[in-house]
Scaffold this active site. Structure first.
Site, PDB file in Angstrom:
ATOM      1  N   VAL A  59       0.839  -1.357  -0.044  1.00 23.83           N
ATOM      2  CA  VAL A  59       0.122  -0.154  -0.009  1.00 23.83           C
ATOM      3  C   VAL A  59       0.915   1.406   0.055  1.00 23.83           C
ATOM      4  O   VAL A  59       0.323   2.332  -0.031  1.00 23.83           O
ATOM      5  CB  VAL A  59      -0.861  -0.001   1.153  1.00 23.83           C
ATOM      6  CG1 VAL A  59      -0.161   0.177   2.518  1.00 23.83           C
ATOM      7  CG2 VAL A  59      -2.118   1.135   1.101  1.00 23.83           C
ATOM      8  N   TYR A  60       2.187   1.044   0.445  1.00 24.84           N
ATOM      9  CA  TYR A  60       2.751   2.491   0.465  1.00 24.84           C
ATOM     10  C   TYR A  60       3.161   3.095  -1.053  1.00 24.84           C
ATOM     11  O   TYR A  60       3.687   2.449  -1.876  1.00 24.84           O
ATOM     12  CB  TYR A  60       4.101   2.280   1.235  1.00 24.84           C
ATOM     13  CG  TYR A  60       4.296   1.697   2.529  1.00 24.84           C
ATOM     14  CD1 TYR A  60       3.049   2.005   3.291  1.00 24.84           C
ATOM     15  CD2 TYR A  60       5.261   1.439   3.177  1.00 24.84           C
ATOM     16  CE1 TYR A  60       3.052   1.589   4.564  1.00 24.84           C
ATOM     17  CE2 TYR A  60       5.269   0.554   4.554  1.00 24.84           C
ATOM     18  CZ  TYR A  60       4.043   0.832   5.141  1.00 24.84           C
ATOM     19  OH  TYR A  60       4.032   0.651   6.504  1.00 24.84           O
ATOM     20  N   GLY A  61       2.582   4.255  -1.057  1.00 29.90           N
ATOM     21  CA  GLY A  61       2.482   4.942  -2.288  1.00 29.90           C
ATOM     22  C   GLY A  61       1.732   4.219  -3.301  1.00 29.90           C
ATOM     23  O   GLY A  61       2.290   4.463  -4.563  1.00 29.90           O
TER      24      GLY A  61
END
Ligand SMILES: NC(=O)c1ccc[n+]([C@@H]2O[C@H](COP(=O)([O-])OP(=O)(O)OC[C@H]3O[C@@H](n4cnc5c(N)ncnc54)[C@H](OP(=O)(O)O)[C@@H]3O)[C@@H](O)[C@H]2O)c1
Length: 348
Positions: A59-61
């Site tokens: 999910v990061y970025g």
């Protein structure tokens, strides 16, 4: 809770079958708030300093953190332990959560984005109340058996759910959670009530996120000034853990003051003292720091060299203890039971 310790970034600890250095590097901002070229300088510096443990999430970025890591990993895959996560929504994968098909698809997507053959530590990012827990755990076990994942972890699980999960894994002979990634720092110590004692008893290593309280434990915030423009707290919505109303409270400022006094005495920084405190807590394997710039990373790399005395450790902790809660309070104070159980999990 603590003993005087002497660690260094070159020291390693076991995390199930993995061996990680005592300071992990979070990559949540890489390819986003931290541009790619700066990210690569940070990864190089961390590796040169002896670090080997990288944390990311699909999910990061929206996948960009994993994609940013890929070219760097192509040159350094065997030198690092790579942890990623599943469970939160990403745009190139339908749905959200931990349904078995989604977990399998998310794992393949992470392998593809990272450009690797195997994920060292695959973590469920959060609980999924819409999927039977056993279904998720069996799917995770399948990923280990398929050789796509080396070891499993959980993040943001309350103690009771983690205990149920671990019980299911043990009973069914499924690959176990070897790590828990909770928020833990001098300014967020709720896990000390239940999660931490359970992890110690069950032999699960803690790899705390937010070890600097999203920057609060660097001393950059003060009681009577607005948070600096562009800082994590300045940009934090009220529901975030680092929101001002939650973090900028008197007991936390007192903890920072204690850290500042010890830092002055030792010629260290407040952040280094806060990390040294965490490293002195039994059960903590490797805090995962989240520096946004190379300069910030540089200031953290020697944190593991600071050895606090037991008195300093206690002094730092004095202002932010979680409340004493029943039944732990009664069992400890009236019955002398600090440790409640040693769990025989029937695993070697
Ligand atoms: N499992 C989860 O749910 C979860 C949640 C959050 C994070 N994580 C993981 O944990 C990692 C770390 O989380 P975190 O970013 O909250 O941790 P953190 O290390 O507590 O906070 C990082 C922030 O501290 C400030 N900072 C760091 N080093 C500094 C220095 N030397 N001097 C001054 N300020 C400094 C920066 O704030 P400014 O940006 O304001 O400068 C930075 O954004 C993430 O990268 C991610 O891998 C996991």
């Amino acid at each position: 809770m603590t003993t005087e310790h002497q660690a260094s970034l070159l020291d390693t600890r076991n995390l199930g079958p993995l061996r990680v250095t005592r300071l992990g590097l979070g990559t949540m901002f890489m390819g986003g708030r931290t541009p790619r070229d700066e990210s690569y300088r940070m990864l190089d510096r961390y590796l040169e300093a002896g670090g080997n443990f990288l944390d990311t999430a699909d999910v990061y970025g929206d996948g960009e953190s994993e994609r940013t890591l890929a070219p760097w990993l192509a040159a350094h895959r065997d030198e690092v332990v790579v942890a990623t996560k599943v469970g939160r929504p990403v745009s190139d994968l339908p749905g959200r959560g931990l349904a078995p098909d989604r977990v399998r698809a998310a794992c393949d997507a992470s392998l593809r984005r990272l450009g690797v053959d195997v994920i060292d530590l695959y973590q469920v990012h959060l609980p999924d109340p819409d999927t039977p827990l056993a279904d998720t755990l069996e799917a995770l076990d399948g990923l280990v058996r398929a050789g796509k994942v080396r070891a499993l972890g959980a993040s943001n699980f309350p103690a009771w759910l983690l205990a149920w999960a671990v019980g299911l894994q043990d009973r069914n002979g499924w690959a176990p959670f070897v790590a828990l990634q909770p928020q833990y720092s001098l300014v967020e110590r709720s896990i000390e009530v239940e999660v931490l004692p359970f992890c110690r008893a069950a032999g699960i290593g803690l790899i705390p996120w937010g070890p600097l309280g999203a920057g609060f434990l660097t001393g950059r915030y003060s009681r009577d000034a607005e948070p600096p423009a562009g800082s994590r707290m300045a940009g934090a919505a009220d529901i975030l853990e680092e929101a001002r109303h939650r973090r900028a409270v008197e007991r936390n400022f007192r903890a920072v003051n204690e850290a500042a006094a010890i830092a002055r005495h030792r010629g260290a920084t407040i952040a280094q003292i806060a990390l040294a405190w965490l490293l002195g807590v039994e059960g903590v394997v490797a805090p995962i720091v989240g520096p946004r710039t190379l300069a910030q990373l540089d200031g953290l790399l020697t944190a593991a060299d600071v050895a606090l005395t037991a008195a300093e450790h206690a002094r730092l902790a004095a202002h932010t203890s979680p409340p004493e809660l029943y039944p732990y309070r009664m069992l400890a104070q009236q019955m002398g039971l600090g440790t409640l159980a040693r769990l025989d999990r029937g695993r070697s």
